[in-house]
Design an enzyme around this catalytic site. Structure first.
Site, PDB file in Angstrom:
ATOM      1  N   CYS A 139     -66.800 -17.477  -6.582  1.00 33.22           N
ATOM      2  CA  CYS A 139     -65.604 -18.349  -6.862  1.00 33.22           C
ATOM      3  C   CYS A 139     -66.104 -18.985  -4.985  1.00 33.22           C
ATOM      4  O   CYS A 139     -65.729 -19.047  -4.377  1.00 33.22           O
ATOM      5  CB  CYS A 139     -64.555 -17.827  -7.149  1.00 33.22           C
ATOM      6  SG  CYS A 139     -63.851 -19.706  -6.973  1.00 33.22           S
ATOM      7  N   CYS A 142     -62.936 -20.597  -3.770  1.00 28.31           N
ATOM      8  CA  CYS A 142     -61.586 -20.024  -3.672  1.00 28.31           C
ATOM      9  C   CYS A 142     -61.790 -18.531  -4.402  1.00 28.31           C
ATOM     10  O   CYS A 142     -62.412 -18.114  -3.767  1.00 28.31           O
ATOM     11  CB  CYS A 142     -60.091 -21.120  -5.080  1.00 28.31           C
ATOM     12  SG  CYS A 142     -58.747 -20.587  -5.149  1.00 28.31           S
ATOM     13  N   SER A 143     -60.912 -18.700  -5.324  1.00 26.95           N
ATOM     14  CA  SER A 143     -61.277 -16.782  -5.800  1.00 26.95           C
ATOM     15  C   SER A 143     -61.173 -17.183  -7.607  1.00 26.95           C
ATOM     16  O   SER A 143     -59.879 -16.004  -7.824  1.00 26.95           O
ATOM     17  CB  SER A 143     -60.342 -16.050  -5.088  1.00 26.95           C
ATOM     18  OG  SER A 143     -58.566 -16.124  -5.057  1.00 26.95           O
TER      19      SER A 143
END
Length: 234
Positions: A139, A142-143
């Site tokens: 990602c 982000c995560s």
């Protein structure tokens, strides 16, 4: 900061952010809390980080939480409970061709057949690794991560180094995880978003033809379902 403490603080941080939304007068779902404005939560403001540390200290001082117990919860969801769900999905796909077809056509629906659904897993796409094509997931902003099937994201998955290098030099990143690929193998990197999360269906290792579904699930690893490693026969 140790990995355990970082994981514990993130666990508390997520709870703090959710509580803040409710106190502010708007109760929202986990998905809305995390992604109402896609990826703006990638950088935690200093004041929030300080509040998390303060909240942790207060809870410990009042003996409302035991750090070791919270570390155990974080570890369980990151390394045991969560990934075991995904492992069951993979093992079922390896042993049931019809299920595998459904899984690749509609990942979220097929995963829900096994009872694994919820926030962060509503829109799942399953990508199959083959001898000719190796896929893995990142990602970049982000995560974003499929919590219902893989649990909590590992620390390295959320790091800026992994998020940037996975796209720029994917073979080098895979090599650092011990995954060496021949030059003729195509590497594809899939970027998770607020809308879509990916699960890699690893190659079934040779020599496992006589293993049961339960035995197969036991050899499936979290990292293989992110795609950064392969699975070896036991």
């Amino acid at each position: 900061m140790s990995k355990d403490k970082a994981g514990r603080r993130e666990f508390i941080q997520n709870a703090t952010l959710g509580a803040a939304a409710i106190v502010g007068g708007t109760q929202v779902s986990n998905e809305e809390t995390l992604h109402a404005h896609p990826h703006e939560h990638q950088v935690v403001p200093d004041d929030i980080a300080l509040r998390v540390r303060a909240l942790e200290s207060v809870l410990v001082d009042k003996q409302m939480i035991v750090p070791a117990d919270l570390d155990e919860v974080v570890d369980a969801y990151e390394n045991r409970i969560g990934p075991r769900n995904g492992a069951q999905v993979v093992a079922r796909a390896w042993t049931d061709p019809e299920y595998k077809t459904r899984l690749l056509e509609d990942g979220a629906a097929a995963i829900a057949e096994l009872g694994f659904a919820g926030a962060q897993g509503e829109h799942m796409v399953v990508i199959e690794n083959t001898p000719d094509v190796h896929n893995f997931v990142v990602c970049t902003l982000c995560s974003c991560y499929p919590w219902p099937t893989l649990g909590l994201p590992p620390v390295w998955y959320k790091s800026s180094a992994y998020r940037s290098r996975a796209v720029i030099e994917p073979r080098a990143v895979l090599s650092e995880f011990g995954t060496e690929l021949n030059d003729e193998v195509e590497v594809r990197v899939w970027d998770s978003t607020a809308e879509t999360r990916y699960l890699i269906l690893p190659e079934r290792p040779a020599g496992t033809e006589n293993m049961t579904e339960e035995e197969l699930a036991a050899i499936v690893t979290r990292d293989s379902m992110i795609g950064v490693t392969k699975i070896s026969a036991p």
